[in-house]
Design an enzyme around this catalytic site. Structure first.
Site, PDB file in Angstrom:
ATOM      1  CG  ASP A  80      -2.284   0.678   0.903  1.00  0.00           C
ATOM      2  OD1 ASP A  80      -2.253   1.867   0.562  1.00  0.00           O
ATOM      3  OD2 ASP A  80      -3.337   0.029   0.978  1.00  0.00           O
ATOM      4  CG  HIS A  93      -4.530   2.184  -2.016  1.00  0.00           C
ATOM      5  ND1 HIS A  93      -4.499   2.804  -0.785  1.00  0.00           N
ATOM      6  CD2 HIS A  93      -5.821   2.225  -2.416  1.00  0.00           C
ATOM      7  CE1 HIS A  93      -5.729   3.186  -0.453  1.00  0.00           C
ATOM      8  NE2 HIS A  93      -6.553   2.858  -1.433  1.00  0.00           N
ATOM      9  CD  GLU A 145     -10.103   4.024  -0.787  1.00  0.00           C
ATOM     10  OE1 GLU A 145     -10.985   4.540  -0.085  1.00  0.00           O
ATOM     11  OE2 GLU A 145      -8.979   3.728  -0.357  1.00  0.00           O
ATOM     12  CD1 TRP A 175     -14.316  -2.236  -1.484  1.00  0.00           C
ATOM     13  CD2 TRP A 175     -14.337  -0.741   0.173  1.00  0.00           C
ATOM     14  NE1 TRP A 175     -13.818  -1.068  -1.988  1.00  0.00           N
ATOM     15  CE2 TRP A 175     -13.813  -0.117  -0.977  1.00  0.00           C
ATOM     16  CE3 TRP A 175     -14.456   0.020   1.343  1.00  0.00           C
ATOM     17  CZ2 TRP A 175     -13.415   1.227  -1.006  1.00  0.00           C
ATOM     18  CZ3 TRP A 175     -14.047   1.350   1.321  1.00  0.00           C
ATOM     19  CH2 TRP A 175     -13.535   1.937   0.157  1.00  0.00           C
ATOM     20  CG  ASP A 187     -10.796   0.094   9.728  1.00  0.00           C
ATOM     21  OD1 ASP A 187     -11.914  -0.469   9.581  1.00  0.00           O
ATOM     22  OD2 ASP A 187     -10.343   0.906   8.898  1.00  0.00           O
ATOM     23  CD1 TRP A 234      -9.922  -1.587   6.299  1.00  0.00           C
ATOM     24  CD2 TRP A 234      -8.064  -1.707   5.058  1.00  0.00           C
ATOM     25  NE1 TRP A 234     -10.255  -2.151   5.090  1.00  0.00           N
ATOM     26  CE2 TRP A 234      -9.131  -2.234   4.313  1.00  0.00           C
ATOM     27  CE3 TRP A 234      -6.791  -1.685   4.483  1.00  0.00           C
ATOM     28  CZ2 TRP A 234      -8.985  -2.736   3.024  1.00  0.00           C
ATOM     29  CZ3 TRP A 234      -6.632  -2.178   3.196  1.00  0.00           C
ATOM     30  CH2 TRP A 234      -7.716  -2.691   2.475  1.00  0.00           C
TER      31      TRP A 234
HETATM   32  C1  TNX Z   1     -10.826   2.046   2.468  1.00  0.00           C
HETATM   33  S1  TNX Z   1     -11.484  -0.831   1.943  1.00  0.00           S
HETATM   34  C2  TNX Z   1      -9.758   1.363   1.933  1.00  0.00           C
HETATM   35  C3  TNX Z   1      -8.525   1.205   2.713  1.00  0.00           C
HETATM   36  C4  TNX Z   1      -8.600   1.967   4.016  1.00  0.00           C
HETATM   37  C5  TNX Z   1      -9.954   1.740   4.649  1.00  0.00           C
HETATM   38  C6  TNX Z   1     -10.104   2.354   6.009  1.00  0.00           C
HETATM   39  C7  TNX Z   1     -10.586  -0.514   0.779  1.00  0.00           C
HETATM   40  C8  TNX Z   1     -10.641  -1.462  -0.281  1.00  0.00           C
HETATM   41  N1  TNX Z   1      -9.856   0.633   0.781  1.00  0.00           N
HETATM   42  O1  TNX Z   1      -7.407   1.574   1.951  1.00  0.00           O
HETATM   43  O2  TNX Z   1      -7.580   1.530   4.844  1.00  0.00           O
HETATM   44  O3  TNX Z   1     -10.947   2.277   3.800  1.00  0.00           O
HETATM   45  O4  TNX Z   1     -11.281   1.949   6.635  1.00  0.00           O
END
Ligand code: TNX
Length: 521
Positions: A191, A258, A320, A386, A413, A461
């Protein structure tokens, strides 16, 4: 009416049995079995022998040697592999506790393993400790259990990039997961702040990329060293241990978002409008570029990953991706045009498709976060839902497999109590009862579509989780609730009864020195 009342009564009686997750069918029997120094062990078949070793080891706190025996003695545990049958499926087992014999039967090694876990839970919690006792003896109630899991994917994810957790902690977590019949450990290895897996072909990924010098939010870190990575030999050790525990480790290599740690290590992977800065971590975008050479780089990484991890599924992230930097980069726009792609969503899908093809050619399957749906789903892809349950619904309707992991119920988390009295966390509110209430099959799916839901997973996380003991605090007892909703049949779940049984489970966690969160009074 009468039947319902009788069933409710029986269920109440069972509160005495300290089992988590609750099995498919349980009947109390007269009599009891005594485990003591005279108890012997008979294993029938190779898989039974592997499990015999596990059982002996897991009972080392009792000091009981469990000597092998040719035939039954006054007190014997018998492990046997039997012909497959529907009641057992691939992971199910039968456990009969009689006066002089405990019989555990299954048609697979995994099934026997789970039968052993249930048997262990009928013993005192002290047996989960390491301190050896002398003169140990325990009485186990007579019982007949037939059990099989509801879902094949019973998962827990750990982010070791935002903060690094040492190998020993991973081994500890795997042990406790297995005791809760969880069978997928999703290892989020890369990441922004840290690349945590040694790749021989690209040594900078760990030489530089594992030395986190800022936190997830870009702030320089506190002078403490949160860096670290797993060597390939560490990984082999963890994978071998997981195999004994019937846990599949699903590695995740994030792409194309990421990816700061990777880009810091190899600048040619990044999206640049201006020449790279002196500080390797000062990247312009956390996205990879979409050059063929970048795809090739990741295929080379995956070659090493596939050698280390036997898992069919390989996770490639996909979440993301900030499309802005791709939009604002002339070279990326040129590539998009050359490939006849409509927008940046399609560009992301293009990238994932290349990797999907590569994994498929190597006999593996791609799994990614639900954003991989956005520009069209790659042919063989499985979706991890998610941002809610919609990703899972869309995947299942399109004939793809999905694993449910929505923030609403599965984000470990998030806070588990009043933020005023909890360690600082990323936000959200996810107390134990809410985790327990989660139903993984969305109402919107019909029976055929529902078969596409492979199971359920919780995610830890680690942005705000700097230490192992803090991580354990976030994982347990929410992991106990996860265990039951992933394994137990839907009609077997009962919040009140669960709370009673959980008390015993927490004694076991204590014996293992797991730093779980205490229950609210
Ligand atoms: C979203 S869940 C993210 C993570 C973060 C998390 C924090 C996901 C696939 N991506 O990179 O750590 O939220 O809750």
């Amino acid at each position: 009416m009468f039947l319902l009342a009788a069933a409710a009564m029986l269920r109440t009686e069972f509160q005495a049995l300290p089992l988590v997750p609750w099995p498919s069918r349980v009947e109390l029997k007269n009599g009891s079995f005594t485990l003591d120094a005279s108890t012997t062990l008979i294993a029938k078949g190779r898989e039974a022998h592997e499990n015999a070793d596990y059982l002996r080891q897991s009972l080392r706190a009792t000091g009981i040697p469990l000597k092998g025996a040719g035939k039954a003695t006054e007190s014997t545990i018998v492990l046997s592999i039997v012909k497959p049958d529907d009641a057992l499926g691939v992971e199910g087992y039968r456990l009969k506790v009689g006066k002089s014999e405990v019989d555990i039967e299954a048609s697979t090694s995994a099934g026997l393993f789970y039968g052993i876990q249930t048997f262990r839970q009928l013993l005192p919690a002290s047996t989960y400790g390491t301190a050896a006792t002398s003169g140990f003896s325990a009485t186990v109630p007579g019982v007949e259990i037939v059990d099989r899991p509801r879902f094949g994917w019973r998962g827990m994810m750990l982010d070791v990039s935002r903060h690094f957790f040492p190998k020993e902690e991973i081994l500890k977590m795997l042990g406790t997961m297995a005791e809760h019949k969880l069978n997928h450990f999703h290892w989020h290895l890369t990441d922004e702040p840290g690349w945590r897996i040694e790749i021989k072909r690209y040594p900078n990924l760990t030489k530089l990329g594992s030395l986190q010098n800022f936190d997830t939010f870009g702030k320089p870190i506190d002078g403490q060293n949160h860096g670290g990575f797993y060597t390939q030999s560490d990984i082999r050790e963890v994978v071998a241990y997981a195999k004994k525990l019937h846990i599949t480790i699903v590695p995740e290599i994030e792409m194309p978002g990421h990816s700061v740690a990777a880009i810091a290590s190899y600048h040619e992977l990044g999206v640049w409008n201006n020449p790279p800065k002196a500080n390797p971590w000062a990247v312009e975008s956390s996205n990879l570029n979409t050059e063929e050479s970048t795809v090739k780089f990741y295929e080379n990484v995956l070659d090493e990953v596939m050698k280390l991890f036997p898992s069919t599924w390989i996770h490639v992230g996909g979440d993301e991706v900030d499309k802005g930097p791709w939009k604002g980069n002339a070279r990326t726009q040129e590539l998009k045009k050359q490939r006849g792609l409509k927008d940046e969503d399609e560009l992301q899908s293009w990238f994932i498709r290349q990797i999907d093809g590569y994994l498929t050619t190597h006999g593996r399957r791609l799994i990614g976060w639900d954003e991989i749906l956005e520009g069209g789903l790659a042919q063989g892809a499985t979706v991890m839902s998610w941002r809610g349950i919609e990703g899972g619904i869309a995947a299942a309707r399109a004939g793809h497999d999905a694993v449910m992991s929505p923030t609403s119920h599965m984000y470990f988390d998030f806070y588990q109590g009043d933020p005023k009295s909890e360690p600082r966390s990323i936000g959200g509110h996810l107390p134990l009862e809410r985790v327990y209430s989660y139903e993984p099959i969305p109402d919107a799916l019909n029976a055929t579509e529902a078969k596409r839901i492979l199971g359920v997973q919780a995610n830890i996380w680690a942005e705000y989780i700097p230490t192992s003991s803090h991580m354990e605090y976030m994982a347990w007892p929410r992991g106990c609730a996860l265990s039951e909703l992933a394994w137990s049949q839907k009609d077997a779940r009962d919040w009140t009864l669960f709370q009673g049984r959980l008390k015993h489970d927490l004694l076991r966690l204590s014996a293992e020195q797991m730093n779980f969160r205490k229950l609210d009074k």
